[in-house]
Design a protein around this motif. Sequence first.
Motif, PDB file in Angstrom:
ATOM      1  N   ASP A  58       0.809  -1.208   0.000  1.00  0.00           N
ATOM      2  CA  ASP A  58       0.000   0.000   0.000  1.00  0.00           C
ATOM      3  C   ASP A  58       0.848   1.266   0.000  1.00  0.00           C
ATOM      4  O   ASP A  58       0.328   2.373  -0.042  1.00  0.00           O
ATOM      5  CB  ASP A  58      -0.935   0.000   1.218  1.00  0.00           C
ATOM      6  N   ARG A  73      -1.474   4.395   0.091  1.00  0.00           N
ATOM      7  CA  ARG A  73      -2.742   4.211  -0.577  1.00  0.00           C
ATOM      8  C   ARG A  73      -3.735   3.656   0.447  1.00  0.00           C
ATOM      9  O   ARG A  73      -3.423   2.719   1.187  1.00  0.00           O
ATOM     10  CB  ARG A  73      -2.582   3.207  -1.725  1.00  0.00           C
ATOM     11  N   ASP A  75      -7.002   1.716   1.512  1.00  0.00           N
ATOM     12  CA  ASP A  75      -7.966   0.741   1.018  1.00  0.00           C
ATOM     13  C   ASP A  75      -9.348   1.152   1.519  1.00  0.00           C
ATOM     14  O   ASP A  75      -9.618   1.099   2.719  1.00  0.00           O
ATOM     15  CB  ASP A  75      -7.608  -0.644   1.548  1.00  0.00           C
ATOM     16  N   THR A  77     -12.072  -0.309   1.409  1.00  0.00           N
ATOM     17  CA  THR A  77     -12.940  -1.362   1.959  1.00  0.00           C
ATOM     18  C   THR A  77     -12.508  -1.808   3.349  1.00  0.00           C
ATOM     19  O   THR A  77     -13.253  -2.456   4.049  1.00  0.00           O
ATOM     20  CB  THR A  77     -12.939  -2.616   1.055  1.00  0.00           C
ATOM     21  N   ARG A  78     -11.277  -1.455   3.715  1.00  0.00           N
ATOM     22  CA  ARG A  78     -10.763  -2.018   4.966  1.00  0.00           C
ATOM     23  C   ARG A  78     -11.575  -1.550   6.179  1.00  0.00           C
ATOM     24  O   ARG A  78     -11.808  -2.313   7.113  1.00  0.00           O
ATOM     25  CB  ARG A  78      -9.292  -1.683   5.147  1.00  0.00           C
ATOM     26  N   SER A  80     -14.596  -1.151   6.431  1.00  0.00           N
ATOM     27  CA  SER A  80     -15.881  -1.821   6.611  1.00  0.00           C
ATOM     28  C   SER A  80     -15.723  -3.274   7.037  1.00  0.00           C
ATOM     29  O   SER A  80     -16.681  -4.015   7.102  1.00  0.00           O
ATOM     30  CB  SER A  80     -16.698  -1.749   5.319  1.00  0.00           C
ATOM     31  N   ALA A  81     -14.486  -3.699   7.327  1.00  0.00           N
ATOM     32  CA  ALA A  81     -14.273  -5.078   7.770  1.00  0.00           C
ATOM     33  C   ALA A  81     -14.983  -5.322   9.097  1.00  0.00           C
ATOM     34  O   ALA A  81     -15.276  -4.384   9.835  1.00  0.00           O
ATOM     35  CB  ALA A  81     -12.785  -5.347   7.916  1.00  0.00           C
ATOM     36  N   ALA A  82     -15.222  -6.564   9.355  1.00  0.00           N
ATOM     37  CA  ALA A  82     -15.966  -6.934  10.564  1.00  0.00           C
ATOM     38  C   ALA A  82     -15.259  -6.396  11.801  1.00  0.00           C
ATOM     39  O   ALA A  82     -14.079  -6.609  11.982  1.00  0.00           O
ATOM     40  CB  ALA A  82     -16.052  -8.447  10.644  1.00  0.00           C
ATOM     41  N   PRO A  94     -21.564 -18.024  19.294  1.00  0.00           N
ATOM     42  CA  PRO A  94     -21.946 -17.723  17.918  1.00  0.00           C
ATOM     43  C   PRO A  94     -22.855 -18.795  17.323  1.00  0.00           C
ATOM     44  O   PRO A  94     -23.561 -18.544  16.354  1.00  0.00           O
ATOM     45  CB  PRO A  94     -20.601 -17.694  17.181  1.00  0.00           C
ATOM     46  N   MET A  95     -22.852 -19.983  17.901  1.00  0.00           N
ATOM     47  CA  MET A  95     -23.672 -21.087  17.419  1.00  0.00           C
ATOM     48  C   MET A  95     -23.776 -22.116  18.534  1.00  0.00           C
ATOM     49  O   MET A  95     -22.981 -22.086  19.464  1.00  0.00           O
ATOM     50  CB  MET A  95     -23.040 -21.714  16.169  1.00  0.00           C
ATOM     51  N   LEU A 124     -15.888 -28.551  14.369  1.00  0.00           N
ATOM     52  CA  LEU A 124     -14.848 -27.527  14.357  1.00  0.00           C
ATOM     53  C   LEU A 124     -14.682 -26.946  15.748  1.00  0.00           C
ATOM     54  O   LEU A 124     -15.664 -26.692  16.436  1.00  0.00           O
ATOM     55  CB  LEU A 124     -15.246 -26.380  13.425  1.00  0.00           C
ATOM     56  N   GLN A 125     -13.428 -26.739  16.132  1.00  0.00           N
ATOM     57  CA  GLN A 125     -13.178 -26.096  17.423  1.00  0.00           C
ATOM     58  C   GLN A 125     -12.866 -24.631  17.199  1.00  0.00           C
ATOM     59  O   GLN A 125     -12.262 -24.267  16.210  1.00  0.00           O
ATOM     60  CB  GLN A 125     -11.991 -26.773  18.107  1.00  0.00           C
ATOM     61  N   ARG A 149     -27.222 -21.203  20.863  1.00  0.00           N
ATOM     62  CA  ARG A 149     -26.703 -19.978  20.266  1.00  0.00           C
ATOM     63  C   ARG A 149     -27.104 -18.777  21.108  1.00  0.00           C
ATOM     64  O   ARG A 149     -28.222 -18.723  21.620  1.00  0.00           O
ATOM     65  CB  ARG A 149     -27.278 -19.814  18.863  1.00  0.00           C
TER      66      ARG A 149
ATOM     67  N   LYS B 298      -9.678 -30.331  13.468  1.00  0.00           N
ATOM     68  CA  LYS B 298     -10.820 -29.645  14.076  1.00  0.00           C
ATOM     69  C   LYS B 298     -10.550 -28.179  14.405  1.00  0.00           C
ATOM     70  O   LYS B 298     -11.458 -27.419  14.661  1.00  0.00           O
ATOM     71  CB  LYS B 298     -11.242 -30.394  15.349  1.00  0.00           C
ATOM     72  N   PRO B 321     -17.195  -7.781   3.775  1.00  0.00           N
ATOM     73  CA  PRO B 321     -16.319  -8.277   4.848  1.00  0.00           C
ATOM     74  C   PRO B 321     -17.015  -8.416   6.200  1.00  0.00           C
ATOM     75  O   PRO B 321     -16.550  -9.180   7.047  1.00  0.00           O
ATOM     76  CB  PRO B 321     -15.205  -7.231   4.912  1.00  0.00           C
ATOM     77  N   GLY B 322     -18.124  -7.717   6.375  1.00  0.00           N
ATOM     78  CA  GLY B 322     -18.762  -7.768   7.682  1.00  0.00           C
ATOM     79  C   GLY B 322     -19.990  -8.664   7.748  1.00  0.00           C
ATOM     80  O   GLY B 322     -20.623  -8.783   8.798  1.00  0.00           O
ATOM     81  N   TYR B 385     -31.993 -23.332  12.895  1.00  0.00           N
ATOM     82  CA  TYR B 385     -31.497 -23.047  11.547  1.00  0.00           C
ATOM     83  C   TYR B 385     -32.430 -23.587  10.471  1.00  0.00           C
ATOM     84  O   TYR B 385     -32.588 -22.985   9.419  1.00  0.00           O
ATOM     85  CB  TYR B 385     -30.060 -23.581  11.412  1.00  0.00           C
TER      86      TYR B 385
END
Lengths: 163, 535
Positions: A58, A73, A75, A77-78, A80-82, A94-95, A124-125, A149, B298, B321-322, B385
């Motif tokens: 950049d 430079r 960015d 879009t950066r 707006s990242a989460a 989250p779930m 998944l962990q 959740r 995992k 991205p969000g 879900y």
Amino acid sequence: MTTYTFQSDARQRYQTSKRGQTVHVDGQSHSVRTLDANSFMTQVNGCLTRIRGVADGDNIHLHINGRACAVLRIDPTRASAASASESGGSSAAPMPGVVINWLVQPGCSVKAGDALLVIESMKLQMTIEAPQSGKLVDLPFAAGQTFQRGAVLARVVAEEVAA
Amino acid sequence: MSRIVSKVDTSSAQFKANFESMSQRVQQLHDRLHQARFDRPQRDIDRLQKQNKLTVQERLALLLDPGTPFLELSGLAANKSYGGDVHGAGQVSGIGIIHGREVIIHADDPSIKGGAWYPLSVKKIIRTLDIAIENRLPVIHLCDSAGGFLPLQSDLFPDRYTAGRIFRNQCTLSKMGVPQIAVVLGHCTAGGAYIPALSDYSVIVRGNGGVFLGGPPLVKAATGEVVSAEALGGAEMHTTVSGTCDYAADDEPHAMAIARDIFAQTSPVVKQTIDRIEAEPPHYDPKELYGIIPTDRKVGFDMREIIARIVDGSHFHEYQPGYGTTIVCGFARIWGCKVGILANNGVLFNDSSLKAAHFMRLCDRDRTPLVFLQNITGYMVGREYEERGITKDGAKMIMTQVGCSVPKFTVIVGSSFGAGNYGMCGRAFDGRFLWMWPQSEIAVMGAEQAANTLADVKIRQLQRHGEQLTEAQIAEIRQPVLESFQAESDAYYSTSEMWDDGILDPVDTRNALGMAIVSSLNAPFGEMGYGVLRL
């Protein structure tokens, strides 16, 4: 046509765009002649000037009339990242899933982003992180327990700053 | 588009442990590939020498442009079948360069069981020619096969996707205007005789080459006629009497030189134009991929770290991205070609499925090829879900993915389980190429989940008859399921069965994709159009 936003110091942003052999900087147009991939000719304050530019990520390094400078430079879009949008010092699930193990014991001081516990869901962990810095007051689910959740998995209270 | 900022700490103990483990797996991969290419019993090598024949590798070196890459496909096919010594299913397949243009090679390996076709050999040849059809790649056949492996004839002869398909594919290629050149280096008997006969051009080596519907022993058995192989279907006869072959060569190097010269006479294809600029290597060292992949499947990892070590300059423009953050979507370049990347950062939820579907349509409209990086354990399950329509949203993603007319490429970098495999362009979804990483796993569900599901079914069955199972009995049901699932989820099993086009050393992913994308541009993109989305 490509448009770039540049920042050469903390306060100023420049919007540039290139269309054919013309570069527009903040609405003003300048004609340029490309010499090779890294250098081009343009008018600077009425004088024909050769500019060399080399991009490194950049950062763009420019060489004009014996002076060198670097511009960043930006960015667009950066921004707006989460971004973490935790509330009230608790980490919500989250779930649905099951707690694998605690990495920190209640009562400890933690920093925002520290890993607090590991959960598993859908083969998944993942680690649940501290929503803010402070004291970990509660880990409501023990290893092996399942949760839904949105369940609160950890609570961190901001410590009083000593007066 | 800007450079991805890596958060990987290359000096951490975790990174080093991962690096060590992946290095071992990669070493194992290279050892097995080396074995498949070069390890042969001495008597087979002596026999080739006595016959004045070269190995497949030596033949390729003479055929292809010096110093150009050869992208071998399915190099470890059949590694878990036929006792494990029919290396590469007795076939070498891959994309190489002749006179600066991509071609696909189908080569029988005479050092393995005399080049006999096993069922998986036939599958590999068909896949090679399918790739030629889908990507309009000219084909060079290097023919040197003893013919079908007779004890397994029922698995290689009669069905839709068995031996006949090879010849059907040759005819299809010819109809499409894709050139094929056959070089006859050994005997082409029975069905195999049709390979040179159905090619546009054929070269045959004096002495060794032979083309006949029935070889001398069969002719003797059928009619009593006694005739030598050379008189029955040798180079002299076919190039001066029957016209079945076009050029006679004195030896193998001569044959390869003729084949190269013939190829120079065919018209180059006009490639599809896509957004393509000068290529740039990734900013981050691709070797760091070894340290990023956790040793435990995992454990999740950020797919942006993988993308940063595959794409040009590590530049990435992330889309949404969000939103739907368990799938990472965005634009990047590979070998200068603009691509749309979809990569899993967790389970697919409703929002991630919708985001993926929308992104794929954007890429399709703009004629941007798609790259899928799979690490997917599935779509989210559970009452909440289902009520939100996870099945319906997953269907949107699958419907959109199939509707895309741009070329699609898939790399399985971790897990590939269940319907997630479908949404992310698994083998059945006509991607142009699909590769796996050495530690990756593929199955309809996880081994644990399968074992538990089957045990559960059995327990309830017995409960209906008023019986109870002890812990030991349950373990007895679970264990074999667990073991067979684990064995069959392994990347080496997948590649043995050709559910993929090969296992990649992670650092080679960028070049494999680059070569595949550039090759795919030989074929026009299909018509745009979509099925009905359940909204």
